[in-house]
Design a protein around this motif. Structure first.
Motif, PDB file in Angstrom:
ATOM      1  N   GLU A   1       0.833  -1.205   0.000  1.00  0.00           N
ATOM      2  CA  GLU A   1       0.000   0.000   0.000  1.00  0.00           C
ATOM      3  C   GLU A   1       0.872   1.262   0.000  1.00  0.00           C
ATOM      4  O   GLU A   1       0.602   2.222  -0.731  1.00  0.00           O
ATOM      5  CB  GLU A   1      -0.928  -0.003   1.218  1.00  0.00           C
ATOM      6  N   GLN A   2       1.906   1.249   0.810  1.00  0.00           N
ATOM      7  CA  GLN A   2       2.814   2.397   0.865  1.00  0.00           C
ATOM      8  C   GLN A   2       3.505   2.595  -0.478  1.00  0.00           C
ATOM      9  O   GLN A   2       3.673   3.732  -0.954  1.00  0.00           O
ATOM     10  CB  GLN A   2       3.865   2.181   1.964  1.00  0.00           C
TER      11      GLN A   2
ATOM     12  N   LYS B   1       2.372   1.703  -3.537  1.00  0.00           N
ATOM     13  CA  LYS B   1       1.443   2.217  -4.544  1.00  0.00           C
ATOM     14  C   LYS B   1       1.139   3.687  -4.330  1.00  0.00           C
ATOM     15  O   LYS B   1       1.018   4.463  -5.285  1.00  0.00           O
ATOM     16  CB  LYS B   1       0.154   1.398  -4.524  1.00  0.00           C
ATOM     17  N   SER B   2       1.019   4.084  -3.065  1.00  0.00           N
ATOM     18  CA  SER B   2       0.737   5.484  -2.764  1.00  0.00           C
ATOM     19  C   SER B   2       1.905   6.377  -3.169  1.00  0.00           C
ATOM     20  O   SER B   2       1.715   7.470  -3.723  1.00  0.00           O
ATOM     21  CB  SER B   2       0.447   5.646  -1.271  1.00  0.00           C
ATOM     22  N   ALA B   3       3.125   5.902  -2.941  1.00  0.00           N
ATOM     23  CA  ALA B   3       4.310   6.717  -3.234  1.00  0.00           C
ATOM     24  C   ALA B   3       4.489   6.935  -4.726  1.00  0.00           C
ATOM     25  O   ALA B   3       4.740   8.054  -5.183  1.00  0.00           O
ATOM     26  CB  ALA B   3       5.554   6.056  -2.637  1.00  0.00           C
TER      27      ALA B   3
ATOM     28  N   SER C   1       2.280   6.786  -7.007  1.00  0.00           N
ATOM     29  CA  SER C   1       1.120   7.446  -7.622  1.00  0.00           C
ATOM     30  C   SER C   1       1.130   8.946  -7.398  1.00  0.00           C
ATOM     31  O   SER C   1       0.320   9.676  -7.992  1.00  0.00           O
ATOM     32  CB  SER C   1      -0.182   6.855  -7.062  1.00  0.00           C
ATOM     33  N   SER C   2       2.027   9.434  -6.562  1.00  0.00           N
ATOM     34  CA  SER C   2       2.086  10.871  -6.301  1.00  0.00           C
ATOM     35  C   SER C   2       2.547  11.610  -7.552  1.00  0.00           C
ATOM     36  O   SER C   2       3.298  11.055  -8.381  1.00  0.00           O
ATOM     37  CB  SER C   2       3.068  11.151  -5.155  1.00  0.00           C
TER      38      SER C   2
ATOM     39  N   GLY D   1       2.640   7.964 -11.504  1.00  0.00           N
ATOM     40  CA  GLY D   1       2.048   6.650 -11.302  1.00  0.00           C
ATOM     41  C   GLY D   1       2.329   5.648 -12.398  1.00  0.00           C
ATOM     42  O   GLY D   1       2.006   4.463 -12.250  1.00  0.00           O
TER      43      GLY D   1
END
Length: 693
Positions: free
Chosen positions: A598-599, A601-603, A605-606, A670
């Motif tokens: 999760e971390q 994918k979030s990183a 995608s910024s 992303g």
């Protein structure tokens, strides 16, 4: 050499050349360097890069005998040179001497071994092919068991002294080759010679060495001189010099001894001293042809054509054809160099100066100084500075030399003349005034010196006035003051950079960029001008140009945090100007360690660019390149850098299909745009730069 192209003579002046180098490395009046406070044009000039210490022209010679000692080996591989008086009654005079070389190579062929000379230094190298000679026992038969001949070297390395009565109790030792002594010379009493000691060391039991020893203590100057000749033929110039000194002390009025001493000094590349010895020989015997020829060769090497010609053509004698040819070649190239310099054709002046050096004027401080001046006029300041180290060390070598001229001015004045121009280019205006004033004192009637003296004084005053006005925030008047200095010295990068600072303060950023461009054209590595241009580009919102300049500054000044921050803000502004979304971008971010999917994918995608290193603690290549990722993070603060340990987070490795370590992946908004497996540092940074901006 006159301005009309007529070749003149000039002198080598080591004291001046030495001061030339020292003053150019001094800390006084340092001009502009890196400084982020753009409010002041008065700051250090540039990042100085260290270079080689000043050294003279390296010359070479050959010898196969040991260094610094009179060899006890047979000289069956030595080239014996003839001694002739050339029509004069100077028995034992050296002919075919080493100073006849058209280059700095003073060659005495001795078994093929070669060695290099630097000005003021000389040494003879051991050929290394000779067997170790033992002194002492006269019998060639093998000694009895456990008995060594007197003076032999024991397995321990000591010298056996058994049976040597009435000798000092101090042990003899085997020389290590220090100073002027060859490796393997036996030092009496265990005392090694001091470096630079011109004394002679002997080994016991060899007839030749005993003869040399007797010669040094002899009261017969001819015997001493002959021993010097023997050493000279072997290429042992320092030892030969000791014998010639002894011979002159015994018979100071003998011209041949002075001429031979000049030959030894030439072999040691001590040309000004050799000139003085030859002049003394000619004074003692005005008709001494060999001394005249030797003096002509020395003057030719010093670039003093007229002095060389005066001694080459002696009434009643034919000049040496080879020496005459060399002199004519040097004269031709110096004449062309003078013509090119007079019309400002500096590339031709540089080329002809190099040709004069190659033709035989290999030890002329003035010709090498001309190369410095040519590089300066061609806006090659780095080359000008580096060429300072090649100026031969020299010193005044006689009355004729002191009055020699070069390009129409006295030789010593020319050295100061060029020094003043270098100081001006580096922004050391006070030093420039001092140097040109010295040139004016030496040659007060020279027009070039007088013009430069006037210009330097006026430019220095204009710069000082501009600085004072800038400090008073009278920027328009400061611009005018710097402009007056540029009218007198239109190639002064410091004045351009200072005026650019005024334009920046006045909000005239286009003009600031123009002046910075001029400064960088003259001096491409001028960091202060590059910094001011980057700041001006930022004001003009020319972000591509600003980022480019700040990146150059970042490479040159990697530890400058202000430059790093300026680069970050320019990079962010560039992204915004391209319509890219920028969120939560902070200067000085750190590499983020990612431990969950999760971390991750979030990183990635910024908004913006993310560079991810997939690594493992057990993988050596990963551990080697991981610190470089930290470096890149500091170097490119507007980008996001992440690290994923695949052993701790196998889910991420599985989703991203990572099979080889280390692997780098670059994401933009992303989406993955690049994958690199096991890259070098250069390839990785190139990709970061390409996809990051």
């Amino acid at each position: 050499m006159s301005h009309s192209g007529k070749p003149m003579s000039e002198v080598g002046l080591g004291a001046v050349a030495d001061r030339f180098r020292e003053t150019l490395n001094c800390d006084n009046n340092k001009p502009d360097f890196k400084e982020l406070d753009l409010g002041s044009p008065v700051s250090p000039l540039r990042t100085r890069r260290s270079g080689p210490a000043g050294s003279g022209v390296t010359t070479t010679s050959s010898s196969s005998s040991s260094s610094g000692s009179v060899s006890c080996r047979n000289a069956n591989n030595q080239l014996a040179k003839r001694a002739d008086g050339a029509g004069n009654n100077h028995s034992g005079e050296l002919s075919g001497s080493s100073e006849s070389s058209p280059t700095a190579a003073e060659s005495v062929r001795s078994g093929g071994a070669s060695r290099n000379f630097k000005p003021g230094h000389g040494r003879s190298d051991s050929g290394g092919a000779h067997p170790l000679i033992y002194s002492g026992g006269g019998s060639v038969n093998s000694p009895s068991v456990n008995v060594f001949p007197t003076g032999n070297i024991c397995p321990s390395g000591k010298i056996l002294k058994t049976g040597m009565a009435n000798r000092s109790s101090r042990s003899d030792v085997l020389g290590s080759g220090m100073g002027n002594y060859g490796h393997g010379s036996i030092m009496r009493g265990g005392a090694a010679p001091k470096s630079g000691d011109p004394g002679v060391t002997y080994s016991k039991g060899n007839a030749g060495c005993e003869s040399a020893k007797r010669a040094m203590s002899s009261l017969d100057p001819e015997e001493v001189k002959q021993a010097g000749n023997d050493q000279y033929k072997r290429g042992h110039f320092r030892e030969a010099l000791s014998f010639y000194d002894r011979a002159i002390a015994l018979s100071p009025g003998n011209a041949a001894y002075h001429s031979n001493r000049a030959a030894a000094l030439t072999g040691l590349h001590r040309l000004p001293e050799a000139v003085r010895e030859c002049e003394e020989a000619v004074r003692l015997d005005p008709g001494y042809w060999r001394a005249h020829q030797r003096l002509a060769s020395l003057y030719r090497r010093l670039g003093q054509v007229e002095n060389a010609r005066r001694h080459l053509f002696v009434p009643g004698q034919q000049p040496d054809p080879a020496e005459l040819q060399k002199l004519l070649e040097v004269e031709k190239h110096l004449s062309k160099c003078s013509d090119a310099r007079r019309i400002g054709d500096w590339r031709s002046a540089l080329r002809e100066g190099d040709a004069a050096i190659a033709a035989g004027a290999d030890s002329s401080p003035q010709i090498f100084t001309c190369r410095v001046e040519a590089h300066l006029k061609l806006h090659q300041l780095d080359d000008a500075e580096s060429n300072l180290s090649y100026i031969p060390k020299s010193e005044p070598s006689g009355q004729s030399s002191s009055q020699a001229k070069f390009f129409g001015m006295l030789s010593e004045a020319y050295l100061h003349f060029v020094q003043a121009q270098i100081e001006m280019a580096l922004g050391r205006f006070e030093n420039a005034v001092t140097a040109v004033e010295k040139a004016g004192q030496i040659d007060p009637r020279n027009v070039e010196v007088a013009v430069l003296l006037n210009n330097v004084r006026m430019v220095a005053r204009a710069r000082a006035r501009g600085n004072d006005l800038f400090k008073s925030e009278r920027f328009t008047e400061a611009c005018a003051a710097y402009g007056e200095g540029l009218r007198l010295d239109p190639s002064n990068s410091v004045l351009y950079c200072n005026r650019a600072a005024c334009y920046y303060k006045l909000g005239m950023w286009e003009r600031s960029v123009d002046d910075c461009n001029q400064a960088l054209y003259i001096q491409p590595n001028y960091m202060k001008a590059l910094l001011r241009r980057a700041a001006s580009y930022s004001k003009l919102e020319r972000w591509v140009d600003a980022v480019r300049d700040y990146e150059l500054l970042r490479r040159e000044l990697p530890n400058d945090n202000d430059v790093a921050e300026s680069l970050f803000h320019a990079q962010v502004a560039l992204k915004k100007s391209r319509g890219e979304e920028v969120y939560n971008m902070k200067f000085g971010g750190e590499v983020e360690d990612v431990s969950s999917l999760e971390q991750f994918k979030s990183a990635i995608s910024s908004p913006g660019v993310s560079i991810v290193l997939f690594k493992a603690a057990t993988n050596p290549q990963s551990e080697q390149i991981s610190p470089f990722v930290d470096t890149l993070c500091g170097r490119y603060p507007s980008l996001s850098f992440l690290k994923v340990d695949v052993e701790q987070s196998p889910a991420i490795a599985s989703v991203e299909n990572v099979r080889i370590l280390p692997t780098f992946k670059i994401y933009k908004n992303g989406s993955r745009v690049k994958e690199i497996i096991c890259p070098t540092r250069e390839v990785l940074e190139s990709s970061v730069r390409h996809y990051g901006f």
